[in-house]
Design an enzyme around this catalytic site. Structure first.
Site, PDB file in Angstrom:
ATOM      1  N   HIS A  53      -0.361   2.924 -28.610  1.00 62.63           N
ATOM      2  CA  HIS A  53      -1.401   3.919 -28.904  1.00 62.63           C
ATOM      3  C   HIS A  53      -2.024   3.598 -30.252  1.00 62.63           C
ATOM      4  O   HIS A  53      -1.563   2.692 -30.946  1.00 62.63           O
ATOM      5  CB  HIS A  53      -0.839   5.349 -28.838  1.00 62.63           C
ATOM      6  CG  HIS A  53       0.160   5.688 -29.898  1.00 62.63           C
ATOM      7  ND1 HIS A  53       1.416   5.131 -29.961  1.00 62.63           N
ATOM      8  CD2 HIS A  53       0.094   6.538 -30.963  1.00 62.63           C
ATOM      9  CE1 HIS A  53       2.082   5.628 -30.990  1.00 62.63           C
ATOM     10  NE2 HIS A  53       1.292   6.482 -31.638  1.00 62.63           N
ATOM     11  N   HIS A  55      -2.416   4.990 -33.288  1.00 70.25           N
ATOM     12  CA  HIS A  55      -2.056   5.426 -34.638  1.00 70.25           C
ATOM     13  C   HIS A  55      -1.787   4.237 -35.565  1.00 70.25           C
ATOM     14  O   HIS A  55      -1.229   3.223 -35.145  1.00 70.25           O
ATOM     15  CB  HIS A  55      -0.846   6.361 -34.601  1.00 70.25           C
ATOM     16  CG  HIS A  55      -1.183   7.717 -34.049  1.00 70.25           C
ATOM     17  ND1 HIS A  55      -0.257   8.567 -33.509  1.00 70.25           N
ATOM     18  CD2 HIS A  55      -2.388   8.362 -33.963  1.00 70.25           C
ATOM     19  CE1 HIS A  55      -0.856   9.691 -33.116  1.00 70.25           C
ATOM     20  NE2 HIS A  55      -2.149   9.587 -33.377  1.00 70.25           N
ATOM     21  N   ASP A  57       0.335   3.549 -37.851  1.00 69.93           N
ATOM     22  CA  ASP A  57       1.682   2.980 -38.020  1.00 69.93           C
ATOM     23  C   ASP A  57       2.089   2.111 -36.820  1.00 69.93           C
ATOM     24  O   ASP A  57       3.184   1.543 -36.813  1.00 69.93           O
ATOM     25  CB  ASP A  57       2.724   4.086 -38.294  1.00 69.93           C
ATOM     26  CG  ASP A  57       2.846   5.098 -37.175  1.00 69.93           C
ATOM     27  OD1 ASP A  57       1.820   5.572 -36.664  1.00 69.93           O
ATOM     28  OD2 ASP A  57       3.989   5.423 -36.789  1.00 69.93           O
ATOM     29  N   HIS A  58       1.213   2.006 -35.817  1.00 73.69           N
ATOM     30  CA  HIS A  58       1.481   1.159 -34.652  1.00 73.69           C
ATOM     31  C   HIS A  58       0.512  -0.023 -34.543  1.00 73.69           C
ATOM     32  O   HIS A  58       0.832  -1.022 -33.902  1.00 73.69           O
ATOM     33  CB  HIS A  58       1.431   2.001 -33.366  1.00 73.69           C
ATOM     34  CG  HIS A  58       2.441   3.105 -33.379  1.00 73.69           C
ATOM     35  ND1 HIS A  58       3.579   3.097 -32.614  1.00 73.69           N
ATOM     36  CD2 HIS A  58       2.501   4.245 -34.117  1.00 73.69           C
ATOM     37  CE1 HIS A  58       4.301   4.174 -32.874  1.00 73.69           C
ATOM     38  NE2 HIS A  58       3.664   4.892 -33.785  1.00 73.69           N
ATOM     39  N   HIS A 111       1.011  12.434 -26.521  1.00 72.45           N
ATOM     40  CA  HIS A 111       0.998  12.215 -27.978  1.00 72.45           C
ATOM     41  C   HIS A 111      -0.429  11.832 -28.378  1.00 72.45           C
ATOM     42  O   HIS A 111      -0.980  12.377 -29.338  1.00 72.45           O
ATOM     43  CB  HIS A 111       1.998  11.121 -28.313  1.00 72.45           C
ATOM     44  CG  HIS A 111       2.073  10.751 -29.764  1.00 72.45           C
ATOM     45  ND1 HIS A 111       2.560  11.602 -30.727  1.00 72.45           N
ATOM     46  CD2 HIS A 111       1.712   9.613 -30.428  1.00 72.45           C
ATOM     47  CE1 HIS A 111       2.504  10.992 -31.912  1.00 72.45           C
ATOM     48  NE2 HIS A 111       1.983   9.796 -31.754  1.00 72.45           N
ATOM     49  N   ASP A 133       5.492   6.430 -29.137  1.00 70.85           N
ATOM     50  CA  ASP A 133       5.819   7.769 -29.633  1.00 70.85           C
ATOM     51  C   ASP A 133       5.832   8.805 -28.506  1.00 70.85           C
ATOM     52  O   ASP A 133       5.416   9.953 -28.691  1.00 70.85           O
ATOM     53  CB  ASP A 133       4.799   8.209 -30.701  1.00 70.85           C
ATOM     54  CG  ASP A 133       4.943   7.435 -32.006  1.00 70.85           C
ATOM     55  OD1 ASP A 133       5.854   6.601 -32.120  1.00 70.85           O
ATOM     56  OD2 ASP A 133       4.122   7.664 -32.911  1.00 70.85           O
ATOM     57  N   HIS A 171      10.290   5.002 -33.433  1.00 73.22           N
ATOM     58  CA  HIS A 171      10.760   5.654 -34.660  1.00 73.22           C
ATOM     59  C   HIS A 171      12.259   5.941 -34.609  1.00 73.22           C
ATOM     60  O   HIS A 171      12.806   6.232 -33.554  1.00 73.22           O
ATOM     61  CB  HIS A 171      10.027   6.989 -34.896  1.00 73.22           C
ATOM     62  CG  HIS A 171       8.588   6.832 -35.268  1.00 73.22           C
ATOM     63  ND1 HIS A 171       8.169   6.631 -36.559  1.00 73.22           N
ATOM     64  CD2 HIS A 171       7.472   6.833 -34.498  1.00 73.22           C
ATOM     65  CE1 HIS A 171       6.843   6.531 -36.587  1.00 73.22           C
ATOM     66  NE2 HIS A 171       6.388   6.643 -35.345  1.00 73.22           N
TER      67      HIS A 171
HETATM   68 FE    FE Z   1       4.241   6.621 -34.799  1.00 75.45          FE
HETATM   69 ZN    ZN Z   2       1.935   7.976 -33.117  1.00 74.52          ZN
END
Ligand code: FE
Ligand code: ZN
Length: 259
Positions: A53, A55, A57-58, A111, A133, A171
């Site tokens: 996805h 975001h 942090d990905h 998410h 996530d 995570h």
């Molecule tokens: Fe994340």
């Molecule tokens: Zn995420």
């Protein structure tokens, strides 16, 4: 023989590497630095990038990786992924011949609106799913863009995978998720045992991921919408008995937001 390696990133992210014959596919490289470090150290070359996805942090490391290695980038068709060459919406099969895996793409919105998971039914003999996530150890992702009904449906898809499937989420949230799981099902011996085991692992600095579908079915309140204790917890939040599994899931997810 495929090796799966976790590269820790940021505070609690895992970037997953699938490695065979000097090639590496990477899942959710939020940061390029640990991936480039692995490649420099081993001499491996990058052969594909997978994003679950959009975001940061990905996907934050994708552009920098592409500067050095112009490889295919798989990601959700509904989302904006840097350098994406192969948009996926669910149901596709993706072959990565360099490392000998074939992923099946599973749509798991909730998410985010286009979130996807990558499932390999035969990996290492037990199967593996890389789910970003969506499903966490003893928890599930927050609903940023989707509805509880969508997330419920997405989680039913993951719950239906063979129990032996290893779950590689993005995570390290298992320990705090288990505190919530224990509040939802205070009488659960499975939750208690897992909490003890996870506390030991974390104290020793070990990852609690991968988990498995079997373990999640036993201890994850977000997959246990039919368990009497989970329904009872939902009922006490709602003030009435939940009508169905979606209402149970919705009430438990809402509770977790304020836990
Ligand atoms: Fe994340
Ligand atoms: Zn995420």
């Amino acid at each position: 023989m495929i090796e799966i390696l976790a590269l820790p990133a940021f505070d609690d992210n895992y970037i997953w590497l699938l490695r065979a014959a000097g090639c590496v596919a990477v899942v959710d490289p939020g940061d390029a630095v640990p991936v480039l470090g692995h490649l420099a150290k081993t001499g491996d070359r990058l052969c594909a990038i997978f994003a679950t996805h959009h975001h940061g942090d990905h996907v934050g490391g994708i552009a920098e990786l592409l500067d050095r290695f112009p490889v295919p980038v798989f990601g959700p068709a509904l989302e904006n992924i840097p350098g994406m060459t192969h948009p996926q919406s669910g149901g596709e099969h993706i072959e990565v011949p360099e490392i000998g895996v074939e992923f099946e793409v599973i749509a798991v919105p909730g998410h985010t609106r286009g979130h996807i998971a990558y499932y390999e039914p035969s990996l290492a003999g037990h199967g593996a799913v890389f789910c970003g996530d969506t499903l966490f150890g003893a928890g599930c992702g927050r609903l940023f863009e989707g509805t509880p009904a969508q997330m419920y449906l997405s989680l039913t898809r993951l719950a239906a995978l063979p129990a032996s499937t290893h779950v590689y989420c993005a995570h390290e949230y298992t320990q705090s998720n288990l505190r919530f799981a224990a509040a939802v099902e205070p009488g659960s011996i499975a939750v208690k045992q897992r909490s003890e085991h996870v506390a030991e692992s974390r104290a020793a600095g070990r990852a609690t991921i991968p988990t498995s579908i079997a373990l999640e079915l036993d201890t994850n309140p977000f997959l246990r919408w039919d368990a009497p204790a989970v329904r009872a917890a939902a009922a006490s939040r709602l003030g009435h008995a939940p009508l169905d599994a979606v209402e149970t899931f919705t009430a438990i997810r809402e509770w977790k937001n304020h836990f």
